[in-house]
Enzyme design. Structure first.
Site, PDB file in Angstrom:
ATOM      1  CB  SER A  77      -0.970   0.012   1.190  1.00 49.06           C
ATOM      2  OG  SER A  77      -2.056  -0.856   0.939  1.00 49.06           O
ATOM      3  CE  LYS A 217      -2.178   4.267   2.427  1.00 50.38           C
ATOM      4  NZ  LYS A 217      -2.234   3.428   3.654  1.00 50.38           N
ATOM      5  N   GLY A 219       2.357   0.119   4.607  1.00 53.33           N
ATOM      6  CA  GLY A 219       2.173  -0.956   3.637  1.00 53.33           C
ATOM      7  C   GLY A 219       2.385  -2.290   4.316  1.00 53.33           C
TER       8      GLY A 219
END
Length: 283
Positions: A77, A217, A219
């Site tokens: 992600s 972000k 992941g």
């Protein structure tokens, strides 16, 4: 909705190459023990993790586990950062407020099982929404954009893999390459319109406090039969504190016990930024 599929103009390759060279040089010239201590203090094993932090203002770099920092892993992600920019730039999505109707299929994350807009999809890592967007852009254009971003190997695989390539491969990127890409994003020197920056960057804000904003972000790469990989990447804009500046970071780790390891992704980065003086310990 108007969609453009033209190839992007090139990133200034010399600038990116120079940044990568600086990071590589740091592997040989900078001593990592202090950063190793930050990684360990947050509960991760420095032997099976890596953290790269790069300060834009003076190009100072800190690295834990230099060898691993050059190793490429599936981004999972964290790729929603370039995917968001590409979707906005090409017109595959109209903006952060475009609404995606839930299809009624129950998925493992409860936050995915509802109608939501694009901004929420980024925050929640709603995979099915990004899987709806990548076919709109198309594999050739996605490869072109990732290549111009110098985003790892930029390999999206065959067209039939257009909804999976960042989850199970073949797309792969190292922590060093994440930092190089994000440094361009933080400087706004990627080949993107002002509108894409204005709409996309605020979507990536993850945390904030007096005088600072953290963009990032997480992941989580999970493929049957393979070691899970956890990521946290982004940048900190700090205007106060002991060491003001813009700090770009990329962390990844093996996750053998995801239930315990998932929270460590962000905890490691926050601990390291605090230890460097970029954030106060209480934050």
């Amino acid at each position: 909705m108007r969609r453009r599929h033209a190839s992007p103009p090139p990133v200034a390759g010399g600038v990116l190459a120079a940044l990568l060279a600086l990071v590589l040089a740091a592997c040989a010239t900078m001593l990592p023990p202090a950063l190793d201590e930050s990684v360990a203090a947050a509960g991760a094993d420095p032997a099976t993790a890596t953290l790269v932090i790069y300060r834009l203002e003076d190009e100072r770099t800190w690295i834990s586990n230099p060898a691993r920092s050059a190793e490429q892993f599936t981004p999972a992600s964290t790729s929603k950062i370039p995917h968001t920019l590409i979707a906005l730039e090409t017109g595959a999505v109209s903006g952060p407020d475009e609404v995606f109707e839930w299809d009624g299929v129950k998925r493992w994350a409860n936050s995915w099982n509802q109608t939501q807009d694009f901004a929420a999809a980024f925050k929640r890592s709603t995979v099915w929404i990004y899987q709806a967007l990548t076919p709109r852009i198309g594999a050739p254009a996605l490869h072109d954009w990732l290549d111009q971003f110098h985003y790892g190997n930029a390999d999206v695989g065959p067209p039939e893999n257009v909804t999976q390539y960042w989850l199970a491969g073949p797309l792969a990127i190292s922590a060093q390459e994440q930092v190089a890409f994000l440094a361009h994003l933080a400087r706004r020197t990627l080949p993107l319109s002002a509108r894409t920056y204005e709409l996309g960057v605020p979507m990536m804000a993850a945390d904030s406090g007096p005088g600072w904003t953290l963009y990032g972000k997480t992941g989580w790469k999970t493929v049957a039969g393979e070691t899970d990989i956890g990521w946290y990447v982004g940048w900190l804009e700090q205007t106060g504190g002991e060491a003001p500046g813009t700090y770009v970071f990329a962390f990844n780790m093996d996750m053998t016990d995801p239930g315990a390891d998932v929270p460590k992704r962000k905890a490691v980065v926050m601990r390291a930024l605090s230890d460097l003086g970029a954030l106060r310990a209480a934050e």
